[in-house]
Structure formats: C-alpha cells, structure tokens
Scaffold this active site. Sequence first.
Site, short mmCIF file in Angstrom:
data_model
loop_
_atom_site.label_atom_id
_atom_site.label_comp_id
_atom_site.label_asym_id
_atom_site.label_seq_id
_atom_site.Cartn_x
_atom_site.Cartn_y
_atom_site.Cartn_z
N ALA A 235 0.58 -1.14 0.06
CA ALA A 235 -0.19 0.05 -0.03
C ALA A 235 0.90 1.38 -0.11
O ALA A 235 1.34 1.67 -0.88
CB ALA A 235 -0.97 0.23 1.03
N ARG A 236 1.05 1.63 1.14
CA ARG A 236 1.99 2.74 1.22
C ARG A 236 3.17 2.75 2.40
O ARG A 236 2.74 2.26 3.63
CB ARG A 236 1.15 4.14 1.64
CG ARG A 236 0.64 4.92 0.49
CD ARG A 236 1.74 5.58 -0.45
NE ARG A 236 0.99 6.06 -1.55
CZ ARG A 236 0.62 5.35 -2.77
NH1 ARG A 236 1.20 4.40 -3.00
NH2 ARG A 236 0.16 6.17 -3.63
N GLU A 265 10.80 6.65 -0.24
CA GLU A 265 11.36 6.00 -1.38
C GLU A 265 12.02 7.15 -2.29
O GLU A 265 11.64 8.03 -2.23
CB GLU A 265 10.08 5.46 -2.31
CG GLU A 265 9.39 4.39 -1.35
CD GLU A 265 8.09 3.89 -2.31
OE1 GLU A 265 7.77 4.33 -3.42
OE2 GLU A 265 7.17 3.29 -1.44
N HIS A 283 8.75 -0.66 -5.28
CA HIS A 283 7.25 -0.09 -5.56
C HIS A 283 7.11 -0.44 -7.02
O HIS A 283 6.99 0.39 -7.84
CB HIS A 283 7.33 1.27 -5.47
CG HIS A 283 6.19 1.94 -5.29
ND1 HIS A 283 5.87 3.03 -4.69
CD2 HIS A 283 4.99 1.56 -5.91
CE1 HIS A 283 4.53 3.35 -4.38
NE2 HIS A 283 3.76 2.22 -5.20
C1 8YV Z 1 1.62 3.26 -9.08
C2 8YV Z 1 0.81 3.72 -6.62
O1 8YV Z 1 2.27 2.13 -9.69
O2 8YV Z 1 -1.25 3.34 -7.54
C3 8YV Z 1 -0.34 3.95 -6.87
O3 8YV Z 1 -0.91 4.88 -5.89
O4 8YV Z 1 1.55 4.04 -5.65
C4 8YV Z 1 1.64 2.66 -7.51
O5 8YV Z 1 1.34 1.50 -7.54
C5 8YV Z 1 2.45 4.43 -9.29
O6 8YV Z 1 1.70 5.56 -8.98
C6 8YV Z 1 3.16 4.54 -10.73
O7 8YV Z 1 3.34 5.93 -10.89
#
Ligand code: 8YV
Length: 318
Positions: A235-236, A265, A283
């Site tokens: 997730a985050r 990150e 990620h």
């Molecule tokens: C994305 C992400 O791949 O969807 C999200 O919120 O953090 C990632 O899975 C990323 O934003 C790609 O730019």
Amino acid sequence: MKPEVLQLSPILIPEVRATLNQLFTLHLYYEQADKAAFLREVGGNIRGVITGGHTGITQAVMAQLPKLEVVAVNGVGTDAVDLAYARDRGIHVTATIGALTEDVADLAIGLLISACRGLCTSDRYVRAGHWPASATPLAPLPLARQFSGMRIGIVGMGRVGRAVATRAAAFGCPISYTDLQAMSDVPYTFVADLKALARGSDALILAAAADKAEGLIDAHVLAALGSEGYLVNVARGKLVNEPDLVAALQTGTIAGAALDVFVDEPRVPEALFGLETVVLQPHRASATVQTRTRMGEMVVASLVDAFAGKQPKNCVTG
Ligand code: 8YV
C-alpha cells in the site's frame, strides 16, 4: 496550440508516451536538475499535470501553476496530492481507479509466498553455488513456513484488499480484515481492533489508503502479530512505523516481512539489507506492461476530458 502539461514522473509505455506527445506539449519536470527555475520558466502556461501515486504534487508546486485544470495521477493512491487545495481551486484530480487492482493483489500474494517460503534466500543460495557444498553460511537452508492455510489478516477491504482475499481464499487461507467498518458484501471475518486482528493472523497484508493512517502498524501491532507472523505491505510505506518494523525484524518479534513500499522512497532502511527474513521490492506492484498501458490510457483520457471542459472519469475531487 497544444495544451501544456507538466510531467512529475515518467510514463514507461512508449505508445502512451507517443500519444501524450502528439496531443500535448510535455514538460519533463522529473528530468530537471533545477526544478525551481524550470517551474518559474514554464509554470505560467501549464494546464495539466501527470504524476505518480507516490510522487503526488505539493500545494507549493500547484500554487506556481495558475492555469492548472487537472492533475492526472498515474496510480490509484491520491494521498500525496493536496486534495483540499485542489478542490478549492476547482482543479480536477483523477486516479487510475480499478486499473491496477489485480496486479497489486498478485504481488501481495507473491511477496508473502516469497517471504514465508524463503524464495529469495534460496535463489541467492543456488546462484552463489552453495547447493553442492555443505559447509556454507546458508547451508543447510532452514525449512520454510507453509503458505496454504495461513490465517490472513487484511488491513483495508477495498478493491485491492478484496482481490487479495479472493486469491488467499483459493489457497485455503481463512480471511479476517479490518477497516473503518464491517462490510456486508464480503464473506470474511471483520475484526474492528487492529491489534486483535494481528494477534489472530499469521500474516497481515496492508492494502489500505494512507490518507489518515500514518504509522498504523507500530511496535504494539507487530508484537501482537508475533514471532511466527509476517507483514506484507503493497500500500504505502507511511502506514508503517518503519523504525518499529526494523527493530521487530532485527529482534525476531515477527518472523518476516515483504515490502514493496517504504516511507522515503527510493531510500530503504539499510538495516533491512542484511536480513534474510525480508523480501524487498522497489515499488513495483503495478509495474506490468498490461497494467501500465491501461493506466497510461486513463491518464490520457483524463487530460483530454479536462481540456475539453468535461468532468473527467475517475475524478476524486468531485
Ligand atoms: C503506481 C501507486 O504504480 O497506484 C499507486 O498509488 O503508488 C503505484 O502503484 C505508481 O503511482 C506509478 O506511478
């Protein structure tokens, strides 16, 4: 004249890049050494922004884009965008809702299997040529933890949480979850208290939005998960108190972790590098050609709609 778009993070699909270049004048902010000077130069003409889920956009940057109409997030999380500020200014913020659900859930299961079956450790063992030898630091490899039937606790029963649950259920895993409230349309066990969920789970999988849940997984939750428990985060990073997690892994408070996301990150706590109980990814949960193509097409559609004066689909600012 083509609308001018500021790009805060790269788009990796060549066909999508070609369409973007055909329709818009792109300004590649992420490539600039002096970002402040670049914004002063081009900011006045920018009507759209492309950014990633983790990158988002700050209020300070939006404030330097007086003609901004739309922020198209190439991702599903909008926690790194100041949505209140965007709403106040009437800026649309869009996300690629639904496009990456399956990939993120696939990776969550893959990561958990990697962690509990020691796939990365075993890979390193074979590559290093240790298999034929007997007296090596990694030999004999310890027996692994079975995945099928593990009690899975899911934090966040949204799209990704549900897709993880479907997959884990197919492996005979009993599923419990926590969220802001119980959901009547899922057949899994709701546990309101996160520590109780951790105590009753062999693995916790984080699939929650991070807007209001910073540091949710702390030393207390990790202690409740226990020395046989695994943590998976797709997730985050900021959902986890990272120093608490590092300490829990170093002391064996939990059995292992599999992490695709981190607080700062691309910086990953170096203490994790030496731990065989941890599987690390940069990620990558949505990083397949198929999903990134769908996401890129949604970004293009959001910009096109907004510049045509229409409300874009998948707009999170209303
Ligand atoms: C994305 C992400 O791949 O969807 C999200 O919120 O953090 C990632 O899975 C990323 O934003 C790609 O730019």
